[in-house]
Enzyme design. Structure first.
Site, PDB file in Angstrom:
ATOM      1  N   ASN A 379      55.575   8.370 -51.648  1.00  0.00           N
ATOM      2  CA  ASN A 379      55.124   8.750 -50.575  1.00  0.00           C
ATOM      3  C   ASN A 379      53.401   9.471 -51.085  1.00  0.00           C
ATOM      4  O   ASN A 379      53.044  10.005 -51.225  1.00  0.00           O
ATOM      5  CB  ASN A 379      55.952  10.394 -50.159  1.00  0.00           C
ATOM      6  CG  ASN A 379      55.627  10.541 -48.856  1.00  0.00           C
ATOM      7  OD1 ASN A 379      55.546  10.539 -48.023  1.00  0.00           O
ATOM      8  ND2 ASN A 379      55.060  12.167 -48.900  1.00  0.00           N
ATOM      9  N   GLU A 380      52.769   8.879 -50.055  1.00  0.00           N
ATOM     10  CA  GLU A 380      51.647   8.633 -48.909  1.00  0.00           C
ATOM     11  C   GLU A 380      50.685   9.081 -51.080  1.00  0.00           C
ATOM     12  O   GLU A 380      49.534  10.167 -50.655  1.00  0.00           O
ATOM     13  CB  GLU A 380      51.315  10.607 -48.588  1.00  0.00           C
ATOM     14  CG  GLU A 380      51.872  10.645 -47.068  1.00  0.00           C
ATOM     15  CD  GLU A 380      51.079  11.880 -46.422  1.00  0.00           C
ATOM     16  OE1 GLU A 380      51.633  12.589 -46.788  1.00  0.00           O
ATOM     17  OE2 GLU A 380      51.843  11.151 -45.139  1.00  0.00           O
ATOM     18  N   TYR A 440      46.527  15.040 -36.172  1.00  0.00           N
ATOM     19  CA  TYR A 440      46.028  15.446 -36.949  1.00  0.00           C
ATOM     20  C   TYR A 440      44.883  14.689 -36.972  1.00  0.00           C
ATOM     21  O   TYR A 440      43.482  15.535 -37.105  1.00  0.00           O
ATOM     22  CB  TYR A 440      46.383  15.353 -38.384  1.00  0.00           C
ATOM     23  CG  TYR A 440      47.256  15.820 -39.593  1.00  0.00           C
ATOM     24  CD1 TYR A 440      46.633  17.574 -39.720  1.00  0.00           C
ATOM     25  CD2 TYR A 440      48.666  15.512 -39.844  1.00  0.00           C
ATOM     26  CE1 TYR A 440      48.124  18.707 -40.097  1.00  0.00           C
ATOM     27  CE2 TYR A 440      49.538  16.400 -40.449  1.00  0.00           C
ATOM     28  CZ  TYR A 440      49.222  17.820 -40.887  1.00  0.00           C
ATOM     29  OH  TYR A 440      49.961  19.023 -41.009  1.00  0.00           O
ATOM     30  N   TRP A 514      59.205  13.897 -38.413  1.00  0.00           N
ATOM     31  CA  TRP A 514      58.685  15.498 -39.254  1.00  0.00           C
ATOM     32  C   TRP A 514      58.312  16.430 -38.861  1.00  0.00           C
ATOM     33  O   TRP A 514      57.418  16.392 -38.152  1.00  0.00           O
ATOM     34  CB  TRP A 514      57.795  14.967 -40.022  1.00  0.00           C
ATOM     35  CG  TRP A 514      57.088  15.745 -41.410  1.00  0.00           C
ATOM     36  CD1 TRP A 514      56.381  16.889 -41.456  1.00  0.00           C
ATOM     37  CD2 TRP A 514      57.618  15.663 -42.792  1.00  0.00           C
ATOM     38  NE1 TRP A 514      56.491  17.071 -42.891  1.00  0.00           N
ATOM     39  CE2 TRP A 514      57.614  16.291 -43.602  1.00  0.00           C
ATOM     40  CE3 TRP A 514      58.522  15.125 -43.339  1.00  0.00           C
ATOM     41  CZ2 TRP A 514      58.375  17.096 -45.039  1.00  0.00           C
ATOM     42  CZ3 TRP A 514      59.226  15.225 -44.292  1.00  0.00           C
ATOM     43  CH2 TRP A 514      58.922  15.973 -45.157  1.00  0.00           C
TER      44      TRP A 514
END
Length: 762
Positions: A379-380, A440, A514
């Site tokens: 993940n990321e 973001y 999320w």
């Protein structure tokens, strides 16, 4: 027969002990399991929750039985089983089960069992750094297992010694492949496999001679398929180790018969039926209890996920409780299961072996669950840049998964900045991206632009959304919601856009918002809420469903309802207001003070404008079919300031110095990293830098410029113990937008940042 006893009561807890005490200390605190020592400080902000070694101790009597094992369901993040002062097993990884055979070191009478647990950072154990709290403790449970000399294997990566899968043939019959693993098999022993239907009735069986590895196949005619949430039908597989007419060991598991595949142009198919996967991600913690959840709390989480109408869940970012996977089997939720290979790749070669170990445990311990359809590799992992060896490590992990389980698909969650053309996107069977356009960075419309672009360029690659979301804090409200205002209204507007976008793109193989629940992240300070990520559809205590919860319910659930939004925006200014309603019914009637105001026909989102507000209280009602909702609004002369979030960072930034208005000549003159005594430098720890207003502003500006998204100081706080130089080395580059390695260019960026730091006094 094997006997399993939970021993979760009456432990003595000793905090901060580097070594296991020879006896239970007088200062030990009595605790019951599950338990974490970060239940409170892991959720209160400050990035200062306690990490270190602790010990759980308990006196036990030798149980009856020839062979005695201790099973630890999870110990975060490293655990060690010690019996009577003898170390039996050291386990690295905080989310999977492990066992130790303690038979040889047991004595008659009382025995001292100790489980040493440590959640200190280590270079050889994942996760290294991530946007959630790494709670320490024995947060699941401990068992004593007694078994005969001949038994289903207990020594292979925490498995049960039984693995099975199903394959549906063209004629509709299912062939069940069964593999049992026996410790110390004897010639007079056999293994009997029995398949029972949902009512417990035997429907098929097979018998094979006992051996270290036993394989059998059973054909079921006209099987009842596991059709996800629509019909999560489960058989049971029972394996018996027999001596003549007597069973001496037994192991069971859920069997769901299903086939599935992903079509890049159409999406996910379950048993030949197009089944768009639309769901949520979930962390395993709650307010005030950390990750030490009870079985009832796990069951409640599944029930809430089903209430919102989701048919899939991404279990982030680690192996979850075995009980939760069982509950997903029963609920019909399609599961993405993954390991905590996240955010930063360690330079320690032993860390990759830890990845392999955690992946092996995840698969071996959860192989039989029909709900699991996807194994997640990472993940990321490029969030701090792409490191040398990262591609090879992913290729190795993918190969390992295929060797352990060729029946399932692999996937990964890529960070937004990872280029579409990255070689990482070519490794797994399917891929998903974590995108936060409209929160973001960027605009909401950038979501569809990006995914349409990917789909057009790579039509043969199945693409999904592994994360998307916006913070919603139920005390903040606005008539004109906008990005980063933290209002419940903007979170709803964000998700309204995302749901429309997703619905128009059925080729997205899966979407996981999320997050289902707010969760603990001690480094965060977002919207006046410290120590928490607030992107959940529900609050961390599971007590409040945010408006966005009902929006998703309107899209996904067949349970009829009507919901008035912004009920917590109870005081409003003006003679009129706008009222929004969510419902999965086609017509909504709005009433004001008991009288019909208006009716609307529509779909899911109903907006009523110019709703009159009288003096004092106004009573608003909504009715759709037999279903109704109501709320009370109060007209006030002045807006309630408590509804508006004032961002201290935003206020500072308006008047903040731009530390990067440097001339080209200045930049070119500096060719090395210089330390100016009394000033900051890249050799300082990130925690010390962000504690300084000017240095923190400079670091935030720098990182935001180079990754293309605005970060808050609290997000950098996750890496507070690292120096800026260490972060750059871990990244293998200085955080760049394109994710490509450029050593010379990266050093120039680092020198530029260091030059700025050299102007700021400590």
């Amino acid at each position: 027969m094997k006997h399993i006893e939970e021993i979760n009561q009456g432990w003595a807890f000793v905090k901060n002990c580097a070594n296991v005490p020879a006896e239970i200390p007088s200062e030990a605190v009595p605790v019951d399991l599950p338990h974490t020592w970060n239940a409170l400080d892991g959720q209160d902000g400050g990035s200062d929750y306690w990490c270190g070694p602790c010990c759980y101790m308990k006196k036990i009597c030798r149980p009856e039985g020839k062979n005695v094992y201790v099973e630890v369901e999870a110990a975060s993040s490293c655990g060690k089983i010690v019996i009577n002062g003898v170390e039996k097993e050291l386990h690295k990884g905080g989310y999977s089960a492990f066992r130790a055979d303690i038979t040889a070191d047991l004595k008659d009478g009382e025995n001292l069992l100790a489980i040493w647990v440590d959640n200190s950072p280590r270079t050889d154990v994942y996760p290294q750094t991530a946007d959630f709290t790494f709670y320490g403790g024995l947060y699941r449970g401990v068992k004593l297992i007694t078994a005969d000399d001949s038994r289903f294997d207990l020594d292979y990566f925490g498995g049960k010694g039984l693995m099975f899968s199903s394959d549906v043939k063209e004629d509709g019959a299912a062939v069940i492949s069964l593999d049992a693993y026996i410790t110390n098999p004897q010639e007079n022993q056999s293994v009997e496999f029995v398949i029972r239907d949902a009512q417990g009735k035997p429907v098929a069986d097979a018998v094979r001679p006992a051996a270290k590895a036993v394989h059998a196949e059973i054909r079921l005619e006209n099987p009842h398929l596991w059709q996800g949430v629509e019909d999560p039908y489960l058989y049971e597989v029972q394996a018996l180790l027999m001596v003549h007419n007597e069973p001496i060991d037994e192991v069971c598991g859920n069997l769901g018969i299903r086939t599935y595949y992903v079509d890049p142009a159409k999406g996910f198919f379950l048993n030949g039926r197009l089944t768009p996967l639309r769901g949520v991600s979930r962390h395993q913690d709650r307010l005030g209890v950390g990750n030490a959840l009870t079985r009832a709390q796990h069951e409640e989480d599944v029930a809430l996920i089903r209430e919102v109408g989701a048919n899939t869940v991404r279990l982030a970012h680690y192996q979850h409780n075995q009980y939760f996977y069982d509950a997903c089997d029963r609920a019909g939720l399609v599961v993405w299961a993954e390991i905590p290979f996240i955010s930063v790749m360690s330079e320690d070669p032993a860390a990759h072996e830890n990845c392999r170990s955690q992946m092996t445990e995840l698969i071996v311990q959860n192989y039989n669950h029909p709900s699991i359809c996807f194994w997640g590799l990472s993940n990321e992992i490029t969030i701090a840049g792409k490191r040398p060896g990262m591609t090879e490590n992913h290729q190795d992990l993918n190969k390992l998964v295929k060797e352990l389980d060729p029946t399932r698909l692999t996937t990964m969650a890529a960070v937004s900045m990872l280029p579409m053309s990255s070689d990482l996107n070519q490794i797994t069977d399917v891929v998903s991206y974590n995108h936060y356009f409209g929160w973001y960075m960027g605009k909401l419309e950038d979501n569809e632009k990006w995914f349409d672009n990917f789909h057009a360029q790579y039509p043969d690659r199945a693409i999904g959304i592994s994360e998307y979301g916006a913070e919603g804090i139920i005390s903040f409200h606005s008539d004109e919601p906008k990005c980063k205002d933290y209002t419940e209204e903007y979170q709803a507007v964000y998700h309204e856009h995302m749901l429309r976008m997703i619905e128009d793109r059925p080729w997205l193989w899966a979407t996981h918002l999320w997050n289902m629940f707010d969760f603990g992240c001690d480094s965060r300070d977002e919207g006046d809420v410290k120590g928490r990520n607030n992107k959940g559809l529900m609050t961390i205590d599971r007590k409040v469903r945010k408006d966005s919860f009902y929006l998703y319910k309107a899209y996904w659930s067949d349970e009829k309802f009507v919901h008035l939004c912004s009920r917590r925006y109870a005081q409003r200014v003006g003679d009129e207001t706008t009222v929004k309603v969510y419902s999965n019914l086609p017509k909504v009637t709005l009433t004001v003070n008991g009288r019909v105001f208006a009716e609307q026909e529509g779909s899911r989102v109903f907006v009523f404008e110019h709703v009159p507000m009288g003096e004092g209280f106004t009573f608003i009602g909504a009715k759709a079919g037999e279903y109704s909702d109501s709320m009370t609004l109060e007209k006030v002369a002045q807006a309630n300031p408590a509804y508006t979030y004032v961002d201290p960072d935003e206020d500072d930034s308006e008047g903040a110095k731009n530390w990067f208005e440097l001339s080209g000549s200045q930049e070119d003159e500096v060719t090395e990293l210089i330390v100016n005594e009394g000033c900051f430098s890249v050799y300082d720890k990130i925690g010390d830098i962000i504690a300084s207003k000017d240095a923190g502003d400079a670091l935030v500006q720098f990182v935001s410029m180079n990754i293309g998204m605005k970060l808050k100081r609290s997000m950098l706080g996750m890496m507070k113990h690292m120096t800026v130089l260490e972060l750059a080395k871990k990244a293998g580059q200085m955080i760049g937008k394109n994710g490509e390695s450029n050593e010379e260019g990266n050093m120039k960026l680092l020198i530029r940042l260091n030059e700025v730091f050299n102007k700021i006094k400590k």
